[in-house]
Design a protein around this motif. Structure first.
Motif, mmCIF file in Angstrom:
data_model
loop_
_atom_site.group_PDB
_atom_site.id
_atom_site.type_symbol
_atom_site.label_atom_id
_atom_site.label_comp_id
_atom_site.label_asym_id
_atom_site.label_seq_id
_atom_site.Cartn_x
_atom_site.Cartn_y
_atom_site.Cartn_z
ATOM 1 N N GLY A 178 5.126 -51.977 38.697
ATOM 2 C CA GLY A 178 4.589 -51.556 39.990
ATOM 3 C C GLY A 178 3.329 -52.320 40.361
ATOM 4 O O GLY A 178 3.146 -52.712 41.516
ATOM 5 N N LYS A 179 2.448 -52.538 39.391
ATOM 6 C CA LYS A 179 1.212 -53.298 39.648
ATOM 7 C C LYS A 179 1.537 -54.751 40.008
ATOM 8 O O LYS A 179 0.957 -55.313 40.939
ATOM 9 C CB LYS A 179 0.296 -53.268 38.423
ATOM 10 N N VAL A 180 2.456 -55.359 39.266
ATOM 11 C CA VAL A 180 2.809 -56.767 39.524
ATOM 12 C C VAL A 180 3.450 -56.910 40.898
ATOM 13 O O VAL A 180 3.081 -57.813 41.677
ATOM 14 C CB VAL A 180 3.746 -57.300 38.420
ATOM 15 N N THR A 181 4.386 -56.046 41.229
ATOM 16 C CA THR A 181 5.030 -56.152 42.546
ATOM 17 C C THR A 181 4.037 -55.864 43.665
ATOM 18 O O THR A 181 4.126 -56.448 44.743
ATOM 19 C CB THR A 181 6.256 -55.217 42.666
ATOM 20 N N ILE B 187 6.101 -49.765 31.128
ATOM 21 C CA ILE B 187 6.689 -50.917 31.814
ATOM 22 C C ILE B 187 6.844 -50.656 33.306
ATOM 23 O O ILE B 187 6.676 -51.540 34.128
ATOM 24 C CB ILE B 187 8.025 -51.338 31.160
ATOM 25 N N GLY B 188 7.133 -49.408 33.683
ATOM 26 C CA GLY B 188 7.262 -49.058 35.094
ATOM 27 C C GLY B 188 5.941 -49.209 35.837
ATOM 28 O O GLY B 188 5.895 -49.733 36.952
ATOM 29 N N ASP B 189 4.847 -48.757 35.210
ATOM 30 C CA ASP B 189 3.523 -48.909 35.815
ATOM 31 C C ASP B 189 3.159 -50.388 35.941
ATOM 32 O O ASP B 189 2.625 -50.818 36.963
ATOM 33 C CB ASP B 189 2.457 -48.198 34.968
ATOM 34 N N TRP B 190 3.419 -51.135 34.889
ATOM 35 C CA TRP B 190 3.116 -52.559 34.896
ATOM 36 C C TRP B 190 3.908 -53.269 35.988
ATOM 37 O O TRP B 190 3.357 -54.074 36.747
ATOM 38 C CB TRP B 190 3.440 -53.156 33.525
#
Length: 158
Positions: A10-13, A5-8
């Motif tokens: 980061g990608k969205v932001t 969820i942290g990687d996801w």
């Protein structure tokens, strides 16, 4: 590919940060155009009512027709902004250059189908509310999360 969820997140932001100005330009532009249409319509109907008289059925009928026409235009402009914003976000995520005019040009062919699907989705959500609240919530989540993407990508516009 994001694993957690942290990687996801980061990608969205990252996508939002890189495409913020283009997305803001589209959304604020549509908001301003919609506001201008509503104000001009209100002023026109008020001026017509002043000239003909407020008790006239002509003013009420013309006001209703103009309001319906304005609602259709606002609905289509909102669909256009939604698809253009989707294109900008997807192209930004893919690392391709994004321009507002190119996104709007690509979105013109997909705005009408999206608006039509919004109507179908709205009818299904109303039926879901009539049947039970849970189906309506499910349909609202599914349609809100995926409908724009399906309509925009189905013809391989991206």
């Amino acid at each position: 590919m994001p694993v957690g969820i942290g990687d996801w997140f980061g990608k969205v932001t990252g996508v939002i940060r890189r495409s913020f100005l283009a997305l803001a330009f589209i959304q604020i532009g549509v908001f301003v155009i919609n506001t201008i249409i509503i104000i001009v319509l209100g002023l026109f109907v008020a001026q017509l009512a002043r000239g003909v008289g407020t008790s006239s059925g002509i003013v009420a009928a013309l006001g209703a027709v103009l309001t319906l026409l304005a609602a259709v235009i606002l609905f289509l402009l909102t669909a256009l902004a939604q698809v253009a914003s989707f294109f900008i976000a997807v192209l930004t995520a893919a690392g391709e250059p994004t321009a507002v005019d190119a996104a709007l040009k690509r979105a013109t062919g997909r705005a009408l189908p999206l608006a039509a699907w919004w109507i179908v989705a709205g009818i299904l959500m109303i039926v879901g509310f009539v049947l039970l609240l849970i189906p309506a919530i499910y349909l609202a989540i599914v349609f809100t999360a995926s409908l724009t993407g399906v309509v925009a990508v189905e013809r391989k516009q991206i």
